[in-house]
Design a protein around this motif. Structure first.
Motif, PDB file in Angstrom:
ATOM      1  N   ALA A   1       6.195  10.785   6.345  1.00  9.64           N
ATOM      2  CA  ALA A   1       7.332  10.160   5.669  1.00  9.64           C
ATOM      3  C   ALA A   1       7.242  10.365   4.168  1.00  9.64           C
ATOM      4  O   ALA A   1       6.165  10.441   3.636  1.00  9.64           O
ATOM      5  CB  ALA A   1       7.339   8.677   5.972  1.00  9.64           C
TER       6      ALA A   1
ATOM      7  N   VAL B   1     -14.139   6.298  -3.939  1.00  5.90           N
ATOM      8  CA  VAL B   1     -14.843   7.027  -2.870  1.00  5.90           C
ATOM      9  C   VAL B   1     -15.299   8.397  -3.376  1.00  5.90           C
ATOM     10  O   VAL B   1     -16.439   8.804  -3.146  1.00  5.90           O
ATOM     11  CB  VAL B   1     -13.930   7.188  -1.633  1.00  5.90           C
ATOM     12  CG1 VAL B   1     -14.494   8.225  -0.667  1.00  5.90           C
ATOM     13  CG2 VAL B   1     -13.776   5.863  -0.920  1.00  5.90           C
TER      14      VAL B   1
ATOM     15  N   VAL C   1       4.572  -1.025   0.402  1.00  9.62           N
ATOM     16  CA  VAL C   1       4.301   0.419   0.293  1.00  9.62           C
ATOM     17  C   VAL C   1       3.605   0.726  -1.036  1.00  9.62           C
ATOM     18  O   VAL C   1       2.633   1.501  -1.088  1.00  9.62           O
ATOM     19  CB  VAL C   1       5.608   1.231   0.432  1.00  9.62           C
ATOM     20  CG1 VAL C   1       5.357   2.703   0.142  1.00  9.62           C
ATOM     21  CG2 VAL C   1       6.181   1.057   1.830  1.00  9.62           C
TER      22      VAL C   1
ATOM     23  N   ALA D   1      -4.797   2.793  -2.005  1.00  9.52           N
ATOM     24  CA  ALA D   1      -5.269   4.104  -1.535  1.00  9.52           C
ATOM     25  C   ALA D   1      -5.664   4.995  -2.713  1.00  9.52           C
ATOM     26  O   ALA D   1      -6.711   5.644  -2.684  1.00  9.52           O
ATOM     27  CB  ALA D   1      -4.189   4.786  -0.694  1.00  9.52           C
TER      28      ALA D   1
ATOM     29  N   ALA E   1      -2.267  11.728  -1.339  1.00 10.64           N
ATOM     30  CA  ALA E   1      -1.322  11.026  -0.461  1.00 10.64           C
ATOM     31  C   ALA E   1      -0.900   9.703  -1.095  1.00 10.64           C
ATOM     32  O   ALA E   1       0.270   9.309  -1.010  1.00 10.64           O
ATOM     33  CB  ALA E   1      -1.959  10.782   0.903  1.00 10.64           C
TER      34      ALA E   1
ATOM     35  N   ALA F   1      -6.745  11.723   0.114  1.00  9.44           N
ATOM     36  CA  ALA F   1      -6.152  10.384   0.155  1.00  9.44           C
ATOM     37  C   ALA F   1      -5.532  10.018  -1.197  1.00  9.44           C
ATOM     38  O   ALA F   1      -4.499   9.336  -1.254  1.00  9.44           O
ATOM     39  CB  ALA F   1      -7.213   9.362   0.544  1.00  9.44           C
TER      40      ALA F   1
ATOM     41  N   GLU G   1       0.022  -0.552  -0.826  1.00  4.95           N
ATOM     42  CA  GLU G   1      -0.802   0.340   0.003  1.00  4.95           C
ATOM     43  C   GLU G   1      -1.125   1.633  -0.745  1.00  4.95           C
ATOM     44  O   GLU G   1      -2.275   2.093  -0.746  1.00  4.95           O
ATOM     45  CB  GLU G   1      -0.070   0.658   1.306  1.00  4.95           C
ATOM     46  CG  GLU G   1      -0.013  -0.491   2.287  1.00  4.95           C
ATOM     47  CD  GLU G   1       1.071  -0.317   3.346  1.00  4.95           C
ATOM     48  OE1 GLU G   1       1.221  -1.232   4.172  1.00  4.95           O
ATOM     49  OE2 GLU G   1       1.773   0.723   3.323  1.00  4.95           O
ATOM     50  N   ARG G   2      -0.123   2.180  -1.388  1.00  3.28           N
ATOM     51  CA  ARG G   2      -0.345   3.436  -2.125  1.00  3.28           C
ATOM     52  C   ARG G   2      -1.299   3.218  -3.304  1.00  3.28           C
ATOM     53  O   ARG G   2      -2.142   4.066  -3.591  1.00  3.28           O
ATOM     54  CB  ARG G   2       0.985   4.004  -2.609  1.00  3.28           C
ATOM     55  CG  ARG G   2       1.805   4.643  -1.518  1.00  3.28           C
ATOM     56  CD  ARG G   2       2.944   5.470  -2.082  1.00  3.28           C
ATOM     57  NE  ARG G   2       3.770   6.057  -1.043  1.00  3.28           N
ATOM     58  CZ  ARG G   2       3.454   7.150  -0.349  1.00  3.28           C
ATOM     59  NH1 ARG G   2       2.318   7.773  -0.587  1.00  3.28           N
ATOM     60  NH2 ARG G   2       4.264   7.621   0.574  1.00  3.28           N
TER      61      ARG G   2
ATOM     62  N   ALA H   1      -2.816   6.092   4.442  1.00  7.69           N
ATOM     63  CA  ALA H   1      -3.690   6.374   3.297  1.00  7.69           C
ATOM     64  C   ALA H   1      -4.550   5.149   2.972  1.00  7.69           C
ATOM     65  O   ALA H   1      -5.751   5.267   2.696  1.00  7.69           O
ATOM     66  CB  ALA H   1      -2.844   6.768   2.084  1.00  7.69           C
ATOM     67  N   PHE H   2      -3.925   3.974   3.030  1.00  7.36           N
ATOM     68  CA  PHE H   2      -4.663   2.723   2.800  1.00  7.36           C
ATOM     69  C   PHE H   2      -5.775   2.561   3.843  1.00  7.36           C
ATOM     70  O   PHE H   2      -6.932   2.273   3.509  1.00  7.36           O
ATOM     71  CB  PHE H   2      -3.688   1.539   2.856  1.00  7.36           C
ATOM     72  CG  PHE H   2      -4.355   0.200   2.910  1.00  7.36           C
ATOM     73  CD1 PHE H   2      -4.858  -0.380   1.759  1.00  7.36           C
ATOM     74  CD2 PHE H   2      -4.490  -0.471   4.119  1.00  7.36           C
ATOM     75  CE1 PHE H   2      -5.487  -1.618   1.818  1.00  7.36           C
ATOM     76  CE2 PHE H   2      -5.120  -1.698   4.181  1.00  7.36           C
ATOM     77  CZ  PHE H   2      -5.615  -2.277   3.024  1.00  7.36           C
TER      78      PHE H   2
ATOM     79  N   SER I   1      -7.127   4.851   5.632  1.00  8.18           N
ATOM     80  CA  SER I   1      -8.132   5.904   5.446  1.00  8.18           C
ATOM     81  C   SER I   1      -9.147   5.490   4.392  1.00  8.18           C
ATOM     82  O   SER I   1     -10.349   5.741   4.540  1.00  8.18           O
ATOM     83  CB  SER I   1      -7.465   7.208   5.012  1.00  8.18           C
ATOM     84  OG  SER I   1      -6.545   7.634   5.971  1.00  8.18           O
ATOM     85  N   MET I   2      -8.648   4.854   3.332  1.00 11.37           N
ATOM     86  CA  MET I   2      -9.559   4.423   2.269  1.00 11.37           C
ATOM     87  C   MET I   2     -10.555   3.402   2.778  1.00 11.37           C
ATOM     88  O   MET I   2     -11.700   3.368   2.352  1.00 11.37           O
ATOM     89  CB  MET I   2      -8.779   3.826   1.092  1.00 11.37           C
ATOM     90  CG  MET I   2      -8.107   4.812   0.206  1.00 11.37           C
ATOM     91  SD  MET I   2      -8.936   6.398   0.170  1.00 11.37           S
ATOM     92  CE  MET I   2     -10.578   5.945  -0.237  1.00 11.37           C
TER      93      MET I   2
ATOM     94  N   VAL J   1       2.867   7.180   5.921  1.00 15.67           N
ATOM     95  CA  VAL J   1       1.759   7.775   5.156  1.00 15.67           C
ATOM     96  C   VAL J   1       1.058   6.740   4.284  1.00 15.67           C
ATOM     97  O   VAL J   1      -0.169   6.743   4.164  1.00 15.67           O
ATOM     98  CB  VAL J   1       2.264   8.943   4.280  1.00 15.67           C
ATOM     99  CG1 VAL J   1       1.138   9.505   3.431  1.00 15.67           C
ATOM    100  CG2 VAL J   1       2.826  10.042   5.147  1.00 15.67           C
ATOM    101  N   ALA J   2       1.849   5.842   3.676  1.00 19.15           N
ATOM    102  CA  ALA J   2       1.258   4.867   2.744  1.00 19.15           C
ATOM    103  C   ALA J   2       0.220   4.004   3.461  1.00 19.15           C
ATOM    104  O   ALA J   2      -0.904   3.822   2.970  1.00 19.15           O
ATOM    105  CB  ALA J   2       2.361   4.000   2.139  1.00 19.15           C
ATOM    106  N   PHE J   3       0.591   3.483   4.632  1.00 18.41           N
ATOM    107  CA  PHE J   3      -0.355   2.636   5.353  1.00 18.41           C
ATOM    108  C   PHE J   3      -1.551   3.448   5.846  1.00 18.41           C
ATOM    109  O   PHE J   3      -2.690   2.975   5.807  1.00 18.41           O
ATOM    110  CB  PHE J   3       0.328   1.941   6.539  1.00 18.41           C
ATOM    111  CG  PHE J   3      -0.599   1.025   7.270  1.00 18.41           C
ATOM    112  CD1 PHE J   3      -0.948  -0.201   6.717  1.00 18.41           C
ATOM    113  CD2 PHE J   3      -1.173   1.392   8.478  1.00 18.41           C
ATOM    114  CE1 PHE J   3      -1.834  -1.044   7.362  1.00 18.41           C
ATOM    115  CE2 PHE J   3      -2.062   0.556   9.130  1.00 18.41           C
ATOM    116  CZ  PHE J   3      -2.387  -0.661   8.573  1.00 18.41           C
TER     117      PHE J   3
END
Lengths: 69, 206
Positions: free
Chosen positions: A69, A18, A4, A11, A57, A54, A7-8, B73-74, B76-77, B69-71
């Motif tokens: 979540a 981006v 997690v 992102a 998020a 993003a 991934e965060r 967001a990843f 989405s990037m 959400v974490a996945f």
């Protein structure tokens, strides 16, 4: 490894990249004439907005309510 | 009475380049109309989802876990990044940087495929771990899988479309002055990016 956090982090960092790339492209195309370039400008603006969303998020500011979540 | 002759490929005096110039604006407008029709399609589903969601007291419905959400967001990037590479692919083509163009196109195609893989992983997790399905989870499952599936279909079509464009450009179909296909491909890819901005917001963030 906490996926997690990975991934965060990806992102959050990716969204900054981006956003910067979209804003630079928007700036470069700002004075370009033509229908397609006007559409590109709208879409690049929305892409930059997507980068901001993003990022929020990714750093856990958005997505803590409702169906998320 | 004045007679208007319609230019035709092969018989027009100035050749296909003149025909390209004459029809480019029409083709562009046709493509933009296609994108507008897609916007209407997505909008109708999105507003239906928002309306149905507001009729329920609790969201997501009882028994359904919240989305990851974490996945998302990843993932989405990954898609937003592909929008950037696609934009620079077109810019490099305009500036005659063919090698950079090709790498940007390949990056876009790979990132698009990665996004689809991520969506497949998310669907699998939702189905097998959380027991959320299209037909068995009420409004939530039906809306989520219909909208994200429709978007995923557009991304899949886009990946194939961009692959064809790359192969065509390698084969010499496009020139520095004739590249409408690449412009249309870039417009299409930005469109799927922008739709995802909306879907990501309504399904995962609000």
């Amino acid at each position: 490894m906490n996926w997690v956090i990975v991934e965060r982090s990806v992102a959050a960092v990716g969204s900054v990249v981006v956003f910067v790339v979209a804003v630079i492209a928007l700036k470069n195309d700002w004075k370009t004439p033509g229908i397609e370039n006007h559409v590109f400008k709208i879409m690049l603006g929305l892409l930059a907005l997507g980068g901001i969303i993003a990022f929020l998020a990714g750093i856990d500011v958005l997505g803590r309510f409702g169906g998320a979540a | 009475m004045a007679v208007t002759t319609v230019p035709h490929a092969g018989v027009h005096d100035d050749g296909p380049d003149q025909l390209y110039v004459e029809t480019r604006e029409l083709r562009l407008q046709g493509f933009l109309l296609f994108l507008v029709s897609d916007v209407v399609l997505f909008s109708s589903f999105i507003f239906a989802y928002l309306y149905l969601r507001n009729t329920g007291n609790v969201w997501p419905p009882p028994g359904i876990n919240r989305l990851d959400v974490a996945f998302a967001a990843f993932n989405s990037m990954v898609l937003f990044g592909s929008g950037c590479t696609m934009h620079y692919a077109l810019e490099n083509w305009k500036h005659n940087n063919f090698v950079k163009y090709a790498w940007c196109m390949i990056a876009t195609i790979v990132l698009g495929a990665m996004f689809l893989g991520g969506q497949g992983y998310e669907y699998t997790t939702l189905y097998f771990r959380d027991h959320v399905s299209w037909g068995g989870s009420g409004i939530f499952g039906a809306s989520f899988f219909t909208l994200t599936g429709m978007h995923g279909f557009h991304v899949a079509v886009g990946v194939v479309y961009l692959t064809v464009l790359l192969l065509q450009s390698l084969a010499g179909t496009y020139t520095k002055d004739k590249f409408f296909g690449l412009t249309a491909g870039t417009l299409y890819w930005h469109f799927v990016d922008v739709i995802w901005v909306v879907l990501f917001s309504i399904f995962y963030l609000i």
